[in-house]
Design a protein around this motif. Structure first.
Motif, PDB file in Angstrom:
ATOM      1  N   ARG A   1       0.862  -1.178   0.000  1.00 11.34           N
ATOM      2  CA  ARG A   1       0.000   0.000   0.000  1.00 11.34           C
ATOM      3  C   ARG A   1       0.896   1.225   0.000  1.00 11.34           C
ATOM      4  O   ARG A   1       1.686   1.420   0.919  1.00 11.34           O
ATOM      5  N   GLU A   2       0.764   2.070  -1.028  1.00  9.47           N
ATOM      6  CA  GLU A   2       1.633   3.221  -1.208  1.00  9.47           C
ATOM      7  C   GLU A   2       0.870   4.518  -0.996  1.00  9.47           C
ATOM      8  O   GLU A   2      -0.305   4.633  -1.368  1.00  9.47           O
ATOM      9  N   VAL A   3       1.564   5.482  -0.419  1.00  6.59           N
ATOM     10  CA  VAL A   3       1.032   6.833  -0.255  1.00  6.59           C
ATOM     11  C   VAL A   3       2.003   7.788  -0.946  1.00  6.59           C
ATOM     12  O   VAL A   3       3.183   7.863  -0.573  1.00  6.59           O
ATOM     13  N   HIS A   4       1.522   8.510  -1.952  1.00  8.23           N
ATOM     14  CA  HIS A   4       2.320   9.498  -2.675  1.00  8.23           C
ATOM     15  C   HIS A   4       2.159  10.850  -1.985  1.00  8.23           C
ATOM     16  O   HIS A   4       1.028  11.317  -1.768  1.00  8.23           O
ATOM     17  N   VAL A   5       3.294  11.480  -1.690  1.00 11.07           N
ATOM     18  CA  VAL A   5       3.254  12.762  -0.982  1.00 11.07           C
ATOM     19  C   VAL A   5       4.105  13.767  -1.759  1.00 11.07           C
ATOM     20  O   VAL A   5       5.338  13.711  -1.708  1.00 11.07           O
ATOM     21  N   PRO A   6       3.490  14.693  -2.511  1.00  9.48           N
ATOM     22  CA  PRO A   6       4.270  15.675  -3.263  1.00  9.48           C
ATOM     23  C   PRO A   6       5.138  16.537  -2.354  1.00  9.48           C
ATOM     24  O   PRO A   6       4.711  16.935  -1.268  1.00  9.48           O
ATOM     25  N   TYR A   7       6.350  16.800  -2.794  1.00  4.09           N
ATOM     26  CA  TYR A   7       7.335  17.681  -2.143  1.00  4.09           C
ATOM     27  C   TYR A   7       7.408  17.545  -0.622  1.00  4.09           C
ATOM     28  O   TYR A   7       7.655  18.506   0.096  1.00  4.09           O
ATOM     29  N   LEU A   8       7.249  16.321  -0.105  1.00  2.78           N
ATOM     30  CA  LEU A   8       7.334  16.117   1.350  1.00  2.78           C
ATOM     31  C   LEU A   8       8.721  16.463   1.887  1.00  2.78           C
ATOM     32  O   LEU A   8       8.853  16.964   3.004  1.00  2.78           O
ATOM     33  N   ASP A   9       9.758  16.196   1.084  1.00  3.99           N
ATOM     34  CA  ASP A   9      11.126  16.430   1.565  1.00  3.99           C
ATOM     35  C   ASP A   9      11.380  17.893   1.928  1.00  3.99           C
ATOM     36  O   ASP A   9      12.143  18.180   2.851  1.00  3.99           O
ATOM     37  N   VAL A  10      10.765  18.816   1.188  1.00  5.51           N
ATOM     38  CA  VAL A  10      11.068  20.238   1.403  1.00  5.51           C
ATOM     39  C   VAL A  10       9.997  20.957   2.226  1.00  5.51           C
ATOM     40  O   VAL A  10      10.232  22.068   2.710  1.00  5.51           O
ATOM     41  N   ALA A  11       8.819  20.345   2.383  1.00  6.81           N
ATOM     42  CA  ALA A  11       7.758  21.008   3.150  1.00  6.81           C
ATOM     43  C   ALA A  11       6.973  19.992   3.976  1.00  6.81           C
ATOM     44  O   ALA A  11       5.766  19.819   3.794  1.00  6.81           O
ATOM     45  N   PRO A  12       7.635  19.322   4.913  1.00 14.57           N
ATOM     46  CA  PRO A  12       6.929  18.300   5.700  1.00 14.57           C
ATOM     47  C   PRO A  12       5.810  18.874   6.562  1.00 14.57           C
ATOM     48  O   PRO A  12       4.834  18.180   6.868  1.00 14.57           O
ATOM     49  N   ASP A  13       5.919  20.167   6.953  1.00 13.78           N
ATOM     50  CA  ASP A  13       4.897  20.760   7.815  1.00 13.78           C
ATOM     51  C   ASP A  13       3.603  21.048   7.071  1.00 13.78           C
ATOM     52  O   ASP A  13       2.606  21.455   7.679  1.00 13.78           O
ATOM     53  N   HIS A  14       3.588  20.851   5.740  1.00 11.86           N
ATOM     54  CA  HIS A  14       2.375  21.050   4.963  1.00 11.86           C
ATOM     55  C   HIS A  14       1.447  19.835   5.033  1.00 11.86           C
ATOM     56  O   HIS A  14       0.334  19.886   4.518  1.00 11.86           O
ATOM     57  N   TYR A  15       1.928  18.749   5.655  1.00 14.88           N
ATOM     58  CA  TYR A  15       1.184  17.492   5.630  1.00 14.88           C
ATOM     59  C   TYR A  15       0.946  16.959   7.032  1.00 14.88           C
ATOM     60  O   TYR A  15       1.506  17.457   8.025  1.00 14.88           O
ATOM     61  N   ASP A  16       0.119  15.935   7.094  1.00 17.13           N
ATOM     62  CA  ASP A  16      -0.134  15.223   8.349  1.00 17.13           C
ATOM     63  C   ASP A  16       1.208  14.798   8.954  1.00 17.13           C
ATOM     64  O   ASP A  16       2.043  14.186   8.260  1.00 17.13           O
ATOM     65  N   PRO A  17       1.464  15.098  10.230  1.00 15.67           N
ATOM     66  CA  PRO A  17       2.738  14.735  10.855  1.00 15.67           C
ATOM     67  C   PRO A  17       3.053  13.243  10.775  1.00 15.67           C
ATOM     68  O   PRO A  17       4.229  12.858  10.793  1.00 15.67           O
ATOM     69  N   ALA A  18       2.028  12.389  10.664  1.00 13.58           N
ATOM     70  CA  ALA A  18       2.281  10.957  10.577  1.00 13.58           C
ATOM     71  C   ALA A  18       3.060  10.593   9.312  1.00 13.58           C
ATOM     72  O   ALA A  18       3.840   9.635   9.306  1.00 13.58           O
ATOM     73  N   LEU A  19       2.860  11.363   8.248  1.00 19.15           N
ATOM     74  CA  LEU A  19       3.579  11.089   7.001  1.00 19.15           C
ATOM     75  C   LEU A  19       5.068  11.411   7.152  1.00 19.15           C
ATOM     76  O   LEU A  19       5.935  10.660   6.705  1.00 19.15           O
ATOM     77  N   ALA A  20       5.363  12.538   7.774  1.00 12.54           N
ATOM     78  CA  ALA A  20       6.762  12.885   8.031  1.00 12.54           C
ATOM     79  C   ALA A  20       7.405  11.888   8.981  1.00 12.54           C
ATOM     80  O   ALA A  20       8.581  11.547   8.846  1.00 12.54           O
ATOM     81  N   LYS A  21       6.608  11.391   9.935  1.00 10.58           N
ATOM     82  CA  LYS A  21       7.142  10.402  10.875  1.00 10.58           C
ATOM     83  C   LYS A  21       7.507   9.105  10.140  1.00 10.58           C
ATOM     84  O   LYS A  21       8.561   8.518  10.394  1.00 10.58           O
ATOM     85  N   ALA A  22       6.650   8.681   9.219  1.00 15.97           N
ATOM     86  CA  ALA A  22       6.944   7.469   8.447  1.00 15.97           C
ATOM     87  C   ALA A  22       8.187   7.668   7.587  1.00 15.97           C
ATOM     88  O   ALA A  22       9.054   6.787   7.506  1.00 15.97           O
ATOM     89  N   ARG A  23       8.266   8.857   6.959  1.00 15.16           N
ATOM     90  CA  ARG A  23       9.456   9.145   6.146  1.00 15.16           C
ATOM     91  C   ARG A  23      10.717   9.136   6.999  1.00 15.16           C
ATOM     92  O   ARG A  23      11.761   8.601   6.603  1.00 15.16           O
ATOM     93  N   ASP A  24      10.635   9.704   8.195  1.00 12.81           N
ATOM     94  CA  ASP A  24      11.805   9.761   9.068  1.00 12.81           C
ATOM     95  C   ASP A  24      12.227   8.366   9.537  1.00 12.81           C
ATOM     96  O   ASP A  24      13.423   8.100   9.707  1.00 12.81           O
ATOM     97  N   ARG A  25      11.258   7.484   9.748  1.00 15.72           N
ATOM     98  CA  ARG A  25      11.617   6.111  10.127  1.00 15.72           C
ATOM     99  C   ARG A  25      12.454   5.462   9.032  1.00 15.72           C
ATOM    100  O   ARG A  25      13.480   4.815   9.287  1.00 15.72           O
ATOM    101  N   LEU A  26      11.999   5.636   7.782  1.00 17.19           N
ATOM    102  CA  LEU A  26      12.676   4.991   6.669  1.00 17.19           C
ATOM    103  C   LEU A  26      14.002   5.672   6.337  1.00 17.19           C
ATOM    104  O   LEU A  26      14.994   5.009   6.021  1.00 17.19           O
TER     105      LEU A  26
END
Length: 290
Positions: free
Chosen positions: A162-187
């Protein structure tokens, strides 16, 4: 009669000794022959072993490792952004975790995790990505950011990736649900660990990009104004034939030849063919599931 009776055993003894002596010479010759044969065999074996290319052994090991990897259960990808098309086609996943414990970062470094750590990671990612849409939307009122890669976060706990596409998450993580940035940070944290503690990742399959640049202008080349030709090298001898399409996958001996003859540093390397055509080559190892 006593004298003749004694002579017979003596004669037999002489014949026996002579026979033994002959047998001794034959045994010595046999030993020398066996020694020579053993020496020749050892020499031949050593020669064969020396001529047997080590990459084939590495290739078999890589194939076995790929078979033991299993299926991907977590992934972190980057797609799009400002990047040369040829390099975009070769962009590897930033991180892939397999259920067998193999973790590969950028198709360049690998590390093996114990089953408990893989299970814990999958559980955490399932929690982070629960309820997320296939493509995440930024918070209302957030400005749009262009020309940067989109992030893809994936997890598979048994029902498929199951994939979640998140545009420009790397440069603007605060624009999205914090859970998405948390998942990215884990990986990304795991990717850093693989890069720092892991070993080089290799495989017996590669993906090659061959971008045809045409012929350089002769006058510009002579005057030193052909920037694209500044680092042009002669075409590597022994390179496999290139396909008509720009990107193709190779395996076995052809893959090993590419890895040996073209630097695998993620950059384009320009070569000139015998006919004068310039071709930019770049490649990477394929992952077990690709």
């Amino acid at each position: 009669m006593r004298s003749r009776g004694t002579a017979v055993p003596v004669l037999a003894l002489v014949v026996g000794l002579a026979s033994a002596a002959c047998g001794g010479v034959g045994a010595g010759q046999a030993r020398e022959t066996a020694s020579d044969t053993a020496s020749d065999t050892a020499s031949d074996t050593a020669s064969d072993t020396a001529s047997d290319p080590a990459p084939e052994t590495a290739s078999r090991a890589a194939s076995q490792a790929a078979g033991a990897a299993g299926r991907p259960v977590a992934e972190w990808l980057r797609l799009g952004g400002l990047r040369a098309p040829a390099l975009s086609a070769l962009r590897p996943p930033s991180l892939v975790v397999y259920d067998g414990g193999l973790v590969v970062a950028d198709a360049a470094r690998q590390l093996r995790l114990p089953p408990a750590q893989v299970a814990a990671l999958v559980e955490e990612l399932e929690r982070d990505l629960a309820g997320q849409p296939a493509t995440a939307s930024p918070r209302p009122g957030s400005p749009t950011v262009y020309d940067v890669p989109a992030t893809v976060l994936g997890v598979d706990s048994g029902g498929g990736m199951r994939e979640v596409h998140v545009p420009y998450l790397d440069v603007a993580p605060d624009h999205y649900d914090p859970a998405l940035a948390k998942a990215r940070d884990r990986l990304s944290g795991l990717a850093d660990r693989v890069t720092a503690q892991g070993t080089a990742y290799t495989a017996d399959r590669v993906r090659l990009s061959a971008e045809r640049l045409g012929r350089a202008d002769a006058d510009a080349e002579r005057s030193g104004r052909a920037d694209a030709d500044a680092e042009v090298e002669p075409w590597p001898r022994g390179l496999p034939s290139l396909p008509e399409k720009e990107t193709a996958d190779y395996k076995g001996a052809e893959a090993r030849a590419i890895a040996r003859l073209v630097p695998g540093d993620g950059r384009r390397h320009v070569y000139r063919t015998a006919s004068g055509e310039r071709i930019a080559l770049s490649w990477r190892y394929l992952l077990p599931h690709e």
